[in-house]
Design an enzyme around this catalytic site. Sequence first.
Site, PDB file in Angstrom:
ATOM      1  N   THR A  79      -8.829  -5.707   3.613  1.00  0.00           N
ATOM      2  CA  THR A  79      -8.688  -4.814   2.459  1.00  0.00           C
ATOM      3  C   THR A  79      -9.680  -5.309   1.414  1.00  0.00           C
ATOM      4  OG1 THR A  79      -6.333  -4.414   2.890  1.00  0.00           O
ATOM      5  CG2 THR A  79      -7.142  -3.952   0.665  1.00  0.00           C
ATOM      6  N   GLU A 100      -9.231   3.961  -2.385  1.00  0.00           N
ATOM      7  CA  GLU A 100      -7.999   3.773  -3.145  1.00  0.00           C
ATOM      8  C   GLU A 100      -8.280   3.097  -4.485  1.00  0.00           C
ATOM      9  OE1 GLU A 100      -4.654   2.147  -1.132  1.00  0.00           O
ATOM     10  OE2 GLU A 100      -5.324   2.767   0.870  1.00  0.00           O
ATOM     11  N   ASP A 150       0.844  -1.192   0.000  1.00  0.00           N
ATOM     12  CA  ASP A 150       0.000   0.000   0.000  1.00  0.00           C
ATOM     13  C   ASP A 150       0.880   1.244   0.000  1.00  0.00           C
ATOM     14  OD1 ASP A 150      -2.558   1.212  -0.005  1.00  0.00           O
ATOM     15  OD2 ASP A 150      -2.347   1.676   2.109  1.00  0.00           O
ATOM     16  N   ARG A 179      -7.938   3.497  13.178  1.00  0.00           N
ATOM     17  CA  ARG A 179      -7.039   4.622  13.458  1.00  0.00           C
ATOM     18  C   ARG A 179      -6.494   4.599  14.884  1.00  0.00           C
ATOM     19  NH1 ARG A 179      -5.667   6.359   8.439  1.00  0.00           N
ATOM     20  NH2 ARG A 179      -7.521   6.818   7.187  1.00  0.00           N
ATOM     21  N   GLU A 230      -9.927  12.537   7.453  1.00  0.00           N
ATOM     22  CA  GLU A 230      -9.845  13.874   6.869  1.00  0.00           C
ATOM     23  C   GLU A 230     -11.213  14.564   6.833  1.00  0.00           C
ATOM     24  OE1 GLU A 230      -7.172  13.716   3.136  1.00  0.00           O
ATOM     25  OE2 GLU A 230      -7.874  11.666   3.514  1.00  0.00           O
ATOM     26  N   GLU A 285     -10.402   3.917   3.545  1.00  0.00           N
ATOM     27  CA  GLU A 285      -9.469   4.622   2.676  1.00  0.00           C
ATOM     28  C   GLU A 285      -9.854   4.302   1.238  1.00  0.00           C
ATOM     29  OE1 GLU A 285      -5.429   3.745   3.732  1.00  0.00           O
ATOM     30  OE2 GLU A 285      -5.506   5.009   5.530  1.00  0.00           O
ATOM     31  N   ASP A 306      -9.047   0.235   1.767  1.00  0.00           N
ATOM     32  CA  ASP A 306      -8.097  -0.269   2.752  1.00  0.00           C
ATOM     33  C   ASP A 306      -8.548   0.193   4.133  1.00  0.00           C
ATOM     34  OD1 ASP A 306      -5.866  -1.781   3.349  1.00  0.00           O
ATOM     35  OD2 ASP A 306      -4.510  -0.071   3.331  1.00  0.00           O
ATOM     36  N   THR A 334      -4.676   6.433  -0.050  1.00  0.00           N
ATOM     37  CA  THR A 334      -5.921   7.189  -0.023  1.00  0.00           C
ATOM     38  C   THR A 334      -5.942   8.273  -1.090  1.00  0.00           C
ATOM     39  OG1 THR A 334      -6.056   6.805   2.345  1.00  0.00           O
ATOM     40  CG2 THR A 334      -7.462   8.528   1.443  1.00  0.00           C
ATOM     41  N   ARG A 383       0.579  16.803  12.989  1.00  0.00           N
ATOM     42  CA  ARG A 383       1.773  17.618  13.237  1.00  0.00           C
ATOM     43  C   ARG A 383       1.435  19.085  12.954  1.00  0.00           C
ATOM     44  NH1 ARG A 383       3.300  13.471  10.058  1.00  0.00           N
ATOM     45  NH2 ARG A 383       3.545  14.836   8.241  1.00  0.00           N
ATOM     46  N   TYR A 442       2.100   2.210  15.570  1.00  0.00           N
ATOM     47  CA  TYR A 442       2.873   2.381  14.338  1.00  0.00           C
ATOM     48  C   TYR A 442       4.238   3.038  14.518  1.00  0.00           C
ATOM     49  CZ  TYR A 442       2.178   7.427  13.499  1.00  0.00           C
ATOM     50  OH  TYR A 442       2.205   8.798  13.549  1.00  0.00           O
ATOM     51  N   LYS A 462      -4.149  -2.098  10.164  1.00  0.00           N
ATOM     52  CA  LYS A 462      -4.413  -2.140   8.726  1.00  0.00           C
ATOM     53  C   LYS A 462      -4.604  -3.554   8.178  1.00  0.00           C
ATOM     54  CE  LYS A 462      -4.099   0.937   6.371  1.00  0.00           C
ATOM     55  NZ  LYS A 462      -5.134   1.876   5.881  1.00  0.00           N
ATOM     56  N   GLN A 521      -3.855   1.812  15.133  1.00  0.00           N
ATOM     57  CA  GLN A 521      -2.683   2.225  14.353  1.00  0.00           C
ATOM     58  C   GLN A 521      -1.885   3.310  15.077  1.00  0.00           C
ATOM     59  OE1 GLN A 521      -3.646   3.530  10.414  1.00  0.00           O
ATOM     60  NE2 GLN A 521      -1.531   4.003   9.867  1.00  0.00           N
ATOM     61  N   HIS A 542      -3.895  14.188   0.561  1.00  0.00           N
ATOM     62  CA  HIS A 542      -4.097  13.328   1.729  1.00  0.00           C
ATOM     63  C   HIS A 542      -2.924  13.449   2.694  1.00  0.00           C
ATOM     64  CE1 HIS A 542      -5.111   9.877   4.198  1.00  0.00           C
ATOM     65  NE2 HIS A 542      -3.958   9.300   3.893  1.00  0.00           N
ATOM     66  N   TYR A 560       1.160   5.766  -0.513  1.00  0.00           N
ATOM     67  CA  TYR A 560       0.735   6.994   0.176  1.00  0.00           C
ATOM     68  C   TYR A 560       0.947   8.132  -0.820  1.00  0.00           C
ATOM     69  CZ  TYR A 560       0.660  10.036   4.431  1.00  0.00           C
ATOM     70  OH  TYR A 560       0.378  10.943   5.417  1.00  0.00           O
TER      71      TYR A 560
END
Length: 403
Positions: free
Chosen positions: A249, A193, A117, A229, A352, A191, A225, A338, A133, A236, A245, A232, A124, A119
């Site tokens: 899927t 995808e 997978d 959250r 999001e 997600e 996917d 995503t 962040r 992670y 995850k 994860q 996204h 990114y």
Amino acid sequence: MPPFDVPEGDPFGPHNLPYGVFSHPGSPERRVGVRLGDHVLDAGAAAHALGSPYASLLAHENLNPLLAAGRTAWSDVRRALTAWVTVPSHRATLEPLFHPLSSVTLHLPFEVADYVDFYASENHARNVGRIFRPDAADSLTPNWKHLPIGYHGRSGTVVVSGTDVVRPCGQRKAPTDAAPVFGPSVRLDIEAEVGFVVGVPSGLGRPVALADWREHVFGLCLLNDWSARDIQAWEYVPLGPFLGKSFATSVSAWITPLDALEDARVAPPERTHPLLPYLDDSDEEPSGYDLRISVAVNGHVISEPPFSTMYWTAAQQLAHLTVNGASLRTGDLYGSGTVSGPAERQRGSLLELTWNGRDPLELPDGKRTFLEDGDVVTLSAWAPGPNGTRVGLGDVTGQVVAG
């Protein structure tokens, strides 16, 4: 209506012809099928009835033999199928070999080898960076514009559309909690995808160049996917996604061959950073795709992400996946990551869309931050086709059930 008489404008007309695998009720035998409108043609039986040399590739319980046959065979089989469903002289022979979609069971169309997978959406990645962040000078990580970030997933939990998704359990720890707890995820997400299906393998130690990606990739499908959250977020660091995850899927029951999407090819967004030679696609044919995706929860459309905005292309992802010498296998699947556009209602995840739960969505059956048991998520999409037509991609649907 006879199966050949597909209504004008149907996105699953003879310009499309995606591949799948089906069975009849009460029968364990699985057959390779090709979709035409609201019917599926038994492709192996059709090839046998018409004396086609490709009968041996189509008379199997999954698409893997066809995937492994290579681009010349893919194109030849597609031309033959197009003739079979459009030439009137074939009607009498083939009509008994069509079956209404409502009368068959659809299965995972290929045996999944490895799953990766990526990114690849800048929109996204920036949204996620701003959420987690908020004080960073740049919402993207320093490597993001230099390589397609990805991780290896779990192929054994790739499931076909219509399969229930059991709410996963695991450890989670909110920032204010003194210690982790164990239980079902309370922040279950989706997600939206696109998945790319590898046909022709590559040798160990032999990277696949950008220009060669279409020699290896057979087609694409929609992919959800699912993501826990909260699980994860706790697990992670420092190694990345794992239990959050790997539980499910979902992929479409229909694989659209790349040859059906020639009119949907577009250039990716302008590059803002110089790329290393193995990723530099400035002199290559466009390998982006104009796919219009819709995301619905319980029948209510909540987002329409545009795939044409993806910064990294499928060709670049395959080049990066293999540049260290990793080999490809028939049935490898890799997800785009995503898909999110620049507008609020173009975001491909609830993370999001609700800004990590801060801004709940208003649905006809109540507010949502993340998914509740019983929720049904459906991804659908179409792409521009020849002469103003639309090419439909098979839907991906999954219902969340309690663990």
